[in-house]
Design a protein around this motif. Structure first.
Motif, PDB file in Angstrom:
ATOM      1  N   GLY A   1       3.083  24.503  -5.102  1.00  0.00           N
ATOM      2  CA  GLY A   1       2.950  24.784  -3.913  1.00  0.00           C
ATOM      3  C   GLY A   1       2.044  24.663  -3.087  1.00  0.00           C
ATOM      4  O   GLY A   1       0.852  24.648  -3.946  1.00  0.00           O
TER       5      GLY A   1
ATOM      6  N   ASP B   1       2.101  32.049  -2.438  1.00  0.00           N
ATOM      7  CA  ASP B   1       2.831  32.988  -1.446  1.00  0.00           C
ATOM      8  C   ASP B   1       3.872  31.550  -1.703  1.00  0.00           C
ATOM      9  O   ASP B   1       5.014  32.708  -1.301  1.00  0.00           O
ATOM     10  CB  ASP B   1       2.309  33.263  -0.441  1.00  0.00           C
ATOM     11  CG  ASP B   1       1.687  34.556  -0.363  1.00  0.00           C
ATOM     12  OD1 ASP B   1       1.197  35.464  -1.472  1.00  0.00           O
ATOM     13  OD2 ASP B   1       0.083  34.765   0.644  1.00  0.00           O
ATOM     14  N   SER B   2       3.795  30.631  -2.144  1.00  0.00           N
ATOM     15  CA  SER B   2       4.998  30.177  -2.089  1.00  0.00           C
ATOM     16  C   SER B   2       5.426  28.797  -2.907  1.00  0.00           C
ATOM     17  O   SER B   2       5.706  27.596  -2.693  1.00  0.00           O
ATOM     18  CB  SER B   2       5.133  28.956  -0.598  1.00  0.00           C
ATOM     19  OG  SER B   2       3.438  28.167  -0.708  1.00  0.00           O
TER      20      SER B   2
ATOM     21  N   CYS C   1       6.713  27.607  -6.595  1.00  0.00           N
ATOM     22  CA  CYS C   1       7.952  26.777  -6.357  1.00  0.00           C
ATOM     23  C   CYS C   1       8.371  26.078  -8.026  1.00  0.00           C
ATOM     24  O   CYS C   1       7.504  25.626  -8.220  1.00  0.00           O
ATOM     25  CB  CYS C   1       8.827  26.068  -6.079  1.00  0.00           C
ATOM     26  SG  CYS C   1       8.962  27.388  -4.369  1.00  0.00           S
TER      27      CYS C   1
END
Length: 315
Positions: free
Chosen positions: A129, A133-134, A136
């Protein structure tokens, strides 16, 4: 670059060479809070993210192998879980940057269907990512393979280190291959990686823990080499070598740190007393480097040592 016509040395032989060289070190134990009474060990090296220093660590009860990986930030010399950040049910985290993306890996344990407390296998999982916080999930390693590591090479392609065991890899060998993009990180990639030649004697094993792109385009590999004594006690040492990613030629392995570099302390089990696990290395640019390690599967330390990769950039 030294060719692979050199016979591999045993841990004992490598230790003789290691102890024969004088070196100065500075050792610091990392302090953690916010995880209850659990141990934090097998940390990554800290990295800068959004202006703050971050590292990943394995968080686990002393009597258990079921762990979580936390992102930690530091304030006043104490590392605490990063607020509002997802944790992962993994062991032994690793981290790198590839094409501007954060790549995080860790080992997921697989339990018996009818006995959830019994671990029967493990799989390395990878997440990607643009920010913490993102992340995957995007790839899984083969069953029972740990120590898979990635690095962006000088030409933009991606180097992949593997660690097969069993018929092909014995107790654990290091493999390497090159892919063009993260989309090619799949089962075929792991299976077809070439084994690096003559690194370990058959009774011993090792793996890559972190890879560094050197100024000459070669790859400096931080890893571990390990053996077992006749009491079934394991002995793990931090090691380093250099790889020419085009020819697969490697320099001889050298030990760069041992358990004896660190204070006496607790261990997860008696047979893990003489274990350190390389987590990451920060090169300081002044001939020194800071190595982050897990110690005896119970504690986390940093040790400043001579930069182990400098000699590989002089050739």
């Amino acid at each position: 670059m030294t060719s692979n016509l050199i016979k591999p040395e045993t841990c004992e032989q490598l230790l003789d060479t290691f102890y024969a060289k004088l070196r100065t070190t500075q050792v610091k134990k990392l302090v953690f809070s916010g995880v209850g009474n659990r141990d934090v060990y097998n940390i990554t090296a800290p990295f800068n993210y959004g202006g703050e220093e971050v590292l990943l660590g394995r968080v686990e009860e002393r009597s258990s192998e079921f762990s979580q990986v936390f992102f930690f930030t530091c304030e006043h010399e104490v590392w605490s879980p990063r607020i509002h950040t997802h944790t992962y049910n993994l062991q032994d985290p690793c981290v790198t940057m590839i094409n501007g993306e954060l790549i995080v890996g860790g080992v997921e344990v697989i339990t018996a269907p009818d006995q959830p407390e019994v671990i029967v296998s493990w799989v390395t999982q990878f997440y990607r990512g643009r920010d913490i916080d993102s992340l995957c999930h995007f790839s899984s390693g083969p069953g029972t393979m740990k120590d898979i590591r990635l690095i962006e090479l000088a030409d933009g392609r991606i180097g992949v280190f593997t660690r097969p065991q069993g018929i092909r890899g014995g107790r654990g060998q290091i493999g390497f291959t090159i892919i063009r993009s993260l989309e090619e990180l799949n089962e075929q990639t792991f299976a077809e990686a070439d084994l690096l030649k003559d690194q370990f004697v058959p009774e011993e094993w090792g793996g890559a823990n972190e890879a560094h792109l050197l100024s000459n385009g070669h790859v400096g590999v931080l890893g571990h080499i390990a053996c077992m004594d006749n009491q079934a006690h394991k002995h793990y040492y931090s090691m380093a070598f250099s790889l020419n990613p085009q020819t697969l030629e490697t320099t001889p392995i050298k030990i760069i740190a041992t358990r004896g570099d660190f204070p006496v302390g607790p261990g997860k089990r008696p047979e893990l007393k003489d274990v350190i696990f390389s987590g990451g290395l920060i090169r300081s640019g002044n001939g020194r480097a800071v190595l982050s390690v897990g110690v005896s599967d119970a504690e986390a330390y940093q040790i400043e040592i001579p930069d182990p990769f400098i000699e590989y950039e002089l050739n």
